[in-house]
Design a protein around this motif. Sequence first.
Motif, PDB file in Angstrom:
ATOM      1  N   VAL B  24       0.842  -1.199   0.000  1.00 58.87           N
ATOM      2  CA  VAL B  24       0.000   0.000   0.000  1.00 58.87           C
ATOM      3  C   VAL B  24       0.878   1.250   0.000  1.00 58.87           C
ATOM      4  O   VAL B  24       0.597   2.222  -0.713  1.00 58.87           O
ATOM      5  CB  VAL B  24      -0.970  -0.011   1.208  1.00 58.87           C
ATOM      6  CG1 VAL B  24      -1.717   1.313   1.319  1.00 58.87           C
ATOM      7  CG2 VAL B  24      -1.959  -1.159   1.085  1.00 58.87           C
ATOM      8  N   GLU B  25       1.979   1.226   0.777  1.00 58.17           N
ATOM      9  CA  GLU B  25       2.887   2.380   0.810  1.00 58.17           C
ATOM     10  C   GLU B  25       3.469   2.652  -0.580  1.00 58.17           C
ATOM     11  O   GLU B  25       3.510   3.802  -1.034  1.00 58.17           O
ATOM     12  CB  GLU B  25       4.007   2.118   1.821  1.00 58.17           C
ATOM     13  CG  GLU B  25       4.920   3.309   2.004  1.00 58.17           C
ATOM     14  CD  GLU B  25       6.022   3.055   3.039  1.00 58.17           C
ATOM     15  OE1 GLU B  25       5.803   2.245   3.958  1.00 58.17           O
ATOM     16  OE2 GLU B  25       7.093   3.658   2.900  1.00 58.17           O
ATOM     17  N   ASN B  26       3.905   1.587  -1.266  1.00 57.96           N
ATOM     18  CA  ASN B  26       4.452   1.773  -2.617  1.00 57.96           C
ATOM     19  C   ASN B  26       3.405   2.351  -3.560  1.00 57.96           C
ATOM     20  O   ASN B  26       3.716   3.214  -4.392  1.00 57.96           O
ATOM     21  CB  ASN B  26       4.980   0.446  -3.167  1.00 57.96           C
ATOM     22  CG  ASN B  26       6.242   0.000  -2.457  1.00 57.96           C
ATOM     23  OD1 ASN B  26       6.869   0.790  -1.745  1.00 57.96           O
ATOM     24  ND2 ASN B  26       6.605  -1.260  -2.617  1.00 57.96           N
ATOM     25  N   ALA B  27       2.161   1.898  -3.417  1.00 53.97           N
ATOM     26  CA  ALA B  27       1.086   2.416  -4.266  1.00 53.97           C
ATOM     27  C   ALA B  27       0.840   3.896  -3.973  1.00 53.97           C
ATOM     28  O   ALA B  27       0.627   4.692  -4.895  1.00 53.97           O
ATOM     29  CB  ALA B  27      -0.183   1.597  -4.053  1.00 53.97           C
ATOM     30  N   LEU B  28       0.888   4.275  -2.684  1.00 55.89           N
ATOM     31  CA  LEU B  28       0.710   5.689  -2.319  1.00 55.89           C
ATOM     32  C   LEU B  28       1.819   6.550  -2.930  1.00 55.89           C
ATOM     33  O   LEU B  28       1.560   7.632  -3.458  1.00 55.89           O
ATOM     34  CB  LEU B  28       0.720   5.861  -0.797  1.00 55.89           C
ATOM     35  CG  LEU B  28      -0.554   5.443  -0.066  1.00 55.89           C
ATOM     36  CD1 LEU B  28      -0.329   5.456   1.439  1.00 55.89           C
ATOM     37  CD2 LEU B  28      -1.714   6.366  -0.413  1.00 55.89           C
ATOM     38  N   HIS B  29       3.068   6.037  -2.859  1.00 55.65           N
ATOM     39  CA  HIS B  29       4.185   6.801  -3.437  1.00 55.65           C
ATOM     40  C   HIS B  29       4.021   6.945  -4.945  1.00 55.65           C
ATOM     41  O   HIS B  29       4.417   7.952  -5.526  1.00 55.65           O
ATOM     42  CB  HIS B  29       5.520   6.117  -3.112  1.00 55.65           C
ATOM     43  CG  HIS B  29       5.884   6.207  -1.661  1.00 55.65           C
ATOM     44  ND1 HIS B  29       7.014   5.628  -1.140  1.00 55.65           N
ATOM     45  CD2 HIS B  29       5.263   6.810  -0.622  1.00 55.65           C
ATOM     46  CE1 HIS B  29       7.070   5.870   0.165  1.00 55.65           C
ATOM     47  NE2 HIS B  29       6.021   6.572   0.492  1.00 55.65           N
ATOM     48  N   ALA B  30       3.432   5.925  -5.571  1.00 54.03           N
ATOM     49  CA  ALA B  30       3.300   5.947  -7.025  1.00 54.03           C
ATOM     50  C   ALA B  30       2.220   6.922  -7.491  1.00 54.03           C
ATOM     51  O   ALA B  30       2.248   7.359  -8.644  1.00 54.03           O
ATOM     52  CB  ALA B  30       2.992   4.542  -7.544  1.00 54.03           C
ATOM     53  N   ILE B  31       1.249   7.240  -6.599  1.00 53.28           N
ATOM     54  CA  ILE B  31       0.277   8.241  -7.023  1.00 53.28           C
ATOM     55  C   ILE B  31       0.751   9.603  -6.524  1.00 53.28           C
ATOM     56  O   ILE B  31       1.727  10.114  -7.032  1.00 53.28           O
ATOM     57  CB  ILE B  31      -1.198   7.877  -6.688  1.00 53.28           C
ATOM     58  CG1 ILE B  31      -1.412   7.468  -5.222  1.00 53.28           C
ATOM     59  CG2 ILE B  31      -1.653   6.730  -7.592  1.00 53.28           C
ATOM     60  CD1 ILE B  31      -2.890   7.219  -4.858  1.00 53.28           C
ATOM     61  N   GLU B  32       0.144  10.205  -5.562  1.00 52.10           N
ATOM     62  CA  GLU B  32       0.536  11.584  -5.247  1.00 52.10           C
ATOM     63  C   GLU B  32       0.896  11.777  -3.781  1.00 52.10           C
ATOM     64  O   GLU B  32       0.772  12.873  -3.246  1.00 52.10           O
ATOM     65  CB  GLU B  32      -0.603  12.543  -5.629  1.00 52.10           C
ATOM     66  CG  GLU B  32      -1.867  12.263  -4.842  1.00 52.10           C
ATOM     67  CD  GLU B  32      -3.115  12.829  -5.499  1.00 52.10           C
ATOM     68  OE1 GLU B  32      -3.393  14.012  -5.324  1.00 52.10           O
ATOM     69  OE2 GLU B  32      -3.827  12.051  -6.193  1.00 52.10           O
ATOM     70  N   PHE B  33       1.347  10.693  -3.112  1.00 49.00           N
ATOM     71  CA  PHE B  33       1.584  10.799  -1.675  1.00 49.00           C
ATOM     72  C   PHE B  33       2.985  10.357  -1.258  1.00 49.00           C
ATOM     73  O   PHE B  33       3.125   9.459  -0.419  1.00 49.00           O
ATOM     74  CB  PHE B  33       0.535   9.991  -0.906  1.00 49.00           C
ATOM     75  CG  PHE B  33      -0.872  10.432  -1.154  1.00 49.00           C
ATOM     76  CD1 PHE B  33      -1.371  11.562  -0.528  1.00 49.00           C
ATOM     77  CD2 PHE B  33      -1.699   9.731  -2.022  1.00 49.00           C
ATOM     78  CE1 PHE B  33      -2.679  11.975  -0.757  1.00 49.00           C
ATOM     79  CE2 PHE B  33      -3.004  10.140  -2.254  1.00 49.00           C
ATOM     80  CZ  PHE B  33      -3.489  11.273  -1.625  1.00 49.00           C
TER      81      PHE B  33
END
Lengths: 86, 86
Positions: B24-33
């Motif tokens: 989930v953290e990697n996905a957040l970094h990949a969008i705008e967070f």
Amino acid sequence: MKKFQAEIKITLKKGILDVQGKAVENALHAIEFPMLNSLRIGKYVEINVEAENEKIALELVTDACNKLVANPIIEDFKIDIKEVVQ
Amino acid sequence: MKKFQAEIKITLKKGILDVQGKAVENALHAIEFPMLNSLRIGKYVEINVEAENEKIALELVTDACNKLVANPIIEDFKIDIKEVVQ
């Protein structure tokens, strides 16, 4: 930039069947815990945030929950934010 | 008998790899967070308890967590109990 820690409690909305919770509740009743009832299982997320201030940190985490961390169609979430003193 | 509501926060012990949280953290970094870090995902359990008093309610829930709700080998849990006023 300040550092904050957010604690997010994600629960299924009222009325959504919680099959996992029901299974655990039945298992508890089958052993020695008939006095435990209405068990519901959600998610508990801890996350560190870098932001200018607490308001911006809360907005970022709320946005992340709505977009990816939680499913706002079937889940509610509650965010607690505290500053990490270094 | 009084009624209590227990809130249980179950987290993976420090040092146990949290693959779901990392994803989930990697996905957040990949969008705008990119400013959200060290995300860890645990479980959040709500349960109603019937017991004589708060101490007994806490003992019951602790016992249930150790035996079935949590996995004490890899998870820590923290219980908050409050009485339900009827």
